[in-house]
Structure formats: structure tokens, C-alpha cells
Design a protein around this motif. Structure first.
Motif, short mmCIF file in Angstrom:
data_model
loop_
_atom_site.label_atom_id
_atom_site.label_comp_id
_atom_site.label_asym_id
_atom_site.label_seq_id
_atom_site.Cartn_x
_atom_site.Cartn_y
_atom_site.Cartn_z
N ILE A 168 0.84 -1.20 0.00
CA ILE A 168 0.00 0.00 0.00
C ILE A 168 0.87 1.25 0.00
O ILE A 168 0.60 2.22 -0.72
CB ILE A 168 -0.94 0.01 1.22
N ILE A 169 1.95 1.22 0.79
CA ILE A 169 2.86 2.37 0.83
C ILE A 169 3.48 2.60 -0.55
O ILE A 169 3.60 3.73 -1.03
CB ILE A 169 3.97 2.14 1.87
N VAL A 170 3.85 1.49 -1.23
CA VAL A 170 4.42 1.59 -2.57
C VAL A 170 3.40 2.16 -3.54
O VAL A 170 3.73 3.01 -4.38
CB VAL A 170 4.93 0.22 -3.06
N LYS A 171 2.16 1.71 -3.46
CA LYS A 171 1.12 2.24 -4.34
C LYS A 171 0.93 3.73 -4.12
O LYS A 171 0.72 4.49 -5.06
CB LYS A 171 -0.20 1.49 -4.12
N CYS A 172 1.00 4.16 -2.87
CA CYS A 172 0.87 5.59 -2.55
C CYS A 172 2.04 6.37 -3.16
O CYS A 172 1.85 7.46 -3.73
CB CYS A 172 0.83 5.81 -1.04
N LEU A 173 3.24 5.82 -3.06
CA LEU A 173 4.42 6.48 -3.62
C LEU A 173 4.33 6.57 -5.14
O LEU A 173 4.75 7.55 -5.75
CB LEU A 173 5.69 5.74 -3.21
N ARG A 174 3.77 5.51 -5.77
CA ARG A 174 3.67 5.52 -7.23
C ARG A 174 2.65 6.54 -7.73
O ARG A 174 2.66 6.93 -8.90
CB ARG A 174 3.34 4.12 -7.76
N LEU A 175 1.73 6.95 -6.88
CA LEU A 175 0.82 8.03 -7.25
C LEU A 175 1.60 9.33 -7.46
O LEU A 175 1.26 10.16 -8.30
CB LEU A 175 -0.24 8.24 -6.17
N LYS A 176 2.67 9.50 -6.67
CA LYS A 176 3.51 10.69 -6.77
C LYS A 176 4.64 10.52 -7.77
O LYS A 176 5.05 11.46 -8.45
CB LYS A 176 4.10 11.01 -5.39
N LYS A 177 5.18 9.27 -7.86
CA LYS A 177 6.32 8.99 -8.72
C LYS A 177 5.99 7.81 -9.64
O LYS A 177 6.54 6.72 -9.50
CB LYS A 177 7.56 8.66 -7.88
N PRO A 178 5.09 7.99 -10.63
CA PRO A 178 4.66 6.86 -11.47
C PRO A 178 5.75 6.29 -12.36
O PRO A 178 5.60 5.19 -12.88
CB PRO A 178 3.52 7.47 -12.31
N HIS A 179 6.84 7.03 -12.56
CA HIS A 179 7.91 6.54 -13.43
C HIS A 179 8.78 5.50 -12.75
O HIS A 179 9.54 4.79 -13.42
CB HIS A 179 8.79 7.72 -13.88
N LEU A 180 8.67 5.39 -11.43
CA LEU A 180 9.48 4.41 -10.70
C LEU A 180 8.84 3.03 -10.78
O LEU A 180 7.63 2.89 -10.65
CB LEU A 180 9.63 4.83 -9.24
N LYS A 181 9.68 2.00 -10.95
CA LYS A 181 9.17 0.64 -10.99
C LYS A 181 8.82 0.15 -9.60
O LYS A 181 9.46 0.53 -8.61
CB LYS A 181 10.20 -0.31 -11.62
#
Length: 283
Positions: free
Chosen positions: A132-145
Motif C-alpha cells: 500500500i505504501i508503494v502504491k501511494c508512492l507511485r501516485l507521486k512517482k509513477p515513473h518508478l518501478k
């Protein structure tokens, strides 16, 4: 209904794969490769609570974060996954570990955990915790795998594990497990395109293009270019080809124009017809 059953069947199987990786390989070898599961292993050494149960307790505040960010519908499937992972981890804990060799535990445990997390994510849920934390981070940084972010978050927990276990080797094996998990997770989520990106500049561009279309059977794009020195107009052939058949393009160019200028490089992420769906792969 069929889609619903398939989704939750996938989640259930993936949760048991995840639990097997933790209880049969990672936990018995005193490894804490990161994530909520690694944190659960560490805390279970300090507090007399089973690893699976600790995993569920750690996830309660994180699930509340998920409700806030993604809504109740998303969290229902994640809540089910978290419960199943917790139950599977405690269930496999009743069995004898499959290996007491830390290196084997790190590698095979990492593969199983990555498979479990990967297929849960592909089913549209998460295993809770850092997912869930990773999904939240990908909302801000979608270019990161996804796997890359997991590796960064896991590094912090691995460091804490070194303090708790007081064992440098455990930290090193945990790093191996985290790296294996990261690589396998990216492979499951994004696939291995194994493709080559090719640019060809030749005076025989028409003949090369025709043969690539006919013999290699791939799409070709022609770009207009101008040589800076001679100011001559050139047709630049641009194509992406699977690694296994890239040599066919090279052979066509060699036969048609031995003096052609050709650039070949690796293509790591390809979206579009014949490859991945852009919207379907952003996990």
C-alpha cells in the motif's frame, strides 16, 4: 461472477505462496528482507506473537491509510489478502522448514514472496504492508518501478534487522533475498521484453524497409532526417524487434547496404500492439 471468483482464487493461491516463502524459507533462517513481513519477523523475536498474527496487526494502520487513499472497495480485497497471508504464514509455520541454509532460504524465499506479491498485484489487490505504501508512492512517482521502490523501502527494514539479530551475515543474506524479490517482482509485473531498438540510415532504405516488412514481419517507421554536413535528406528506418529475431534485421541491412549506419540498443519497456498494454501494466 466468473471474474470475481477468478480474482479471489488467484489472491488465495498467491497468499499461500507468499506465506510459504516466509515460513518455510525466510523466517526459520532469521532473515528479515524487508516489508511488513520482514518487520513481522523482527517483532516476533521481541514479542511472543506468531509472525502471521504480527503481520495482521502491523497492517491495521496501513489499511486505514489505504482506505483514505484508494477507497473502501480497494481495501476489501486487500483486507482479504492480508488475512489469507496471515493465516497461510501461521499454517506453514507448523511445518518443518524446507532448508536451514540461509543462502537457499534467501533465494527461494525471495522468489516465492515476489511471486505471491506479484500475482496479488496483478489481481488488483495488495498484500497490505509496504504494498500500500508503494502504491501511494507511485501516485507521486509513477515513473518508478514497483520492484525498485520495494527495494528502497526494504533497505530500511534490513538495517533494523541487523541490529535486532546482531548478525552481519543475516543482513547480507537479507539483502540477497530483497534483491531477488525485487527482480522477480518486476519480471512478473512488467515481463521481460528482450527487445532491440534499431535505427538504420541507408541510401537503400526503401529496399531495406520492404524486406523487413516482408521477411521479418515487424512494423517499421520511417523518419525524415537531414545530414548536418552535406545537408542531404535521409530516410531513417526505426523499428523495435524481439531479441530472438533481431539478427534477421541485421542480415537484411548487411545484404542491402554494407555501408549503412545502424544503431542497435536494448529496449527495456515497450508498450503498444504486440507488446504490453500501457494502462494494464502500471502496477
Amino acid at each position: 461472477m466468473t471474474k470475481f471468483i477468478k480474482k479471489y482464487l488467484t489472491i488465495t493461491i498467491a497468499s499461500f505462496i507468499f506465506g510459504a516463502g516466509i515460513s518455510l524459507f525466510i523466517d526459520p533462517n532469521d532473515l528479515a528482507p524487508g516489508g511488513a513481513s520482514g518487520l513481522s519477523i523482527l517483532l516476533s523475536r521481541l514479542i511472543p506473537i506468531e509472525t502471521g498474527t504480527m503481520f495482521m496487526l502491523i497492517n491495521i494502520p496501513i489499511l486505514l491509510l489505504g482506505v483514505w487513499k484508494f477507497g473502501v472497495k480497494f481495501i476489501l480485497s486487500t483486507l482479504y489478502t492480508t488475512f489469507m497471508v496471515s493465516a497461510a504464514t501461521n499454517l506453514f509455520k507448523l511445518m518443518q522448514p524446507l532448508t536451514t541454509q540461509p543462502l537457499l532460504g534467501a533465494v527461494f524465499g525471495g522468489v516465492l514472496v515476489a511471486a505471491g506479491v506479484g500475482y496479488v498485484l496483478r489481481a488488483g489487490a495488495t498484500t497490505g504492508g509496504t504494498d500500500i505504501i508503494v502504491k501511494c508512492l507511485r501516485l507521486k512517482k509513477p515513473h518508478l518501478k514497483t520492484g525498485t521502490i520495494f527495494l528502497a523501502v526494504d533497505s530500511v527494514i534490513i538495517g533494523i534487522g541487523g541490529i535486532v539479530f546482531g548478525n552481519v551475515e543475516a543482513v547480507l543474506y537479507s539483502i540477497i533475498s530483497a534483491v531477488v524479490t525485487s527482480q522477480v517482482l518486476d519480471m512478473i509485473l512488467y515481463g521481460r521484453d528482450e527487445a532491440k531498438l534499431i535505427y538504420i540510415i541507408s541510401d537503400s532504405s526503401a529496399a531495406i524497409t520492404e524486406r523487413i516488412l516482408r521477411e521479418v514481419n515487424i512494423g517499421v517507421t520511417q523518419l525524415s532526417g537531414t545530414g548536418a554536413y552535406k545537408k542531404e535528406e535521409k530516410q531513417v528506418i526505426f523499428c523495435v524487434v524481439r531479441k530472438q529475431i533481431a539478427h534477421k534485421v541485421e542480415e537484411v541491412v548487411r545484404q542491402e547496404d554494407g555501408n549503412a549506419f545502424m544503431i542497435i540498443t536494448n529496449a527495456t519497456e515497450i508498450y503498444g500492439e504486440g507488446y504490453k498494454s500501457y494502462f494494464g501494466e502500471k502496477l
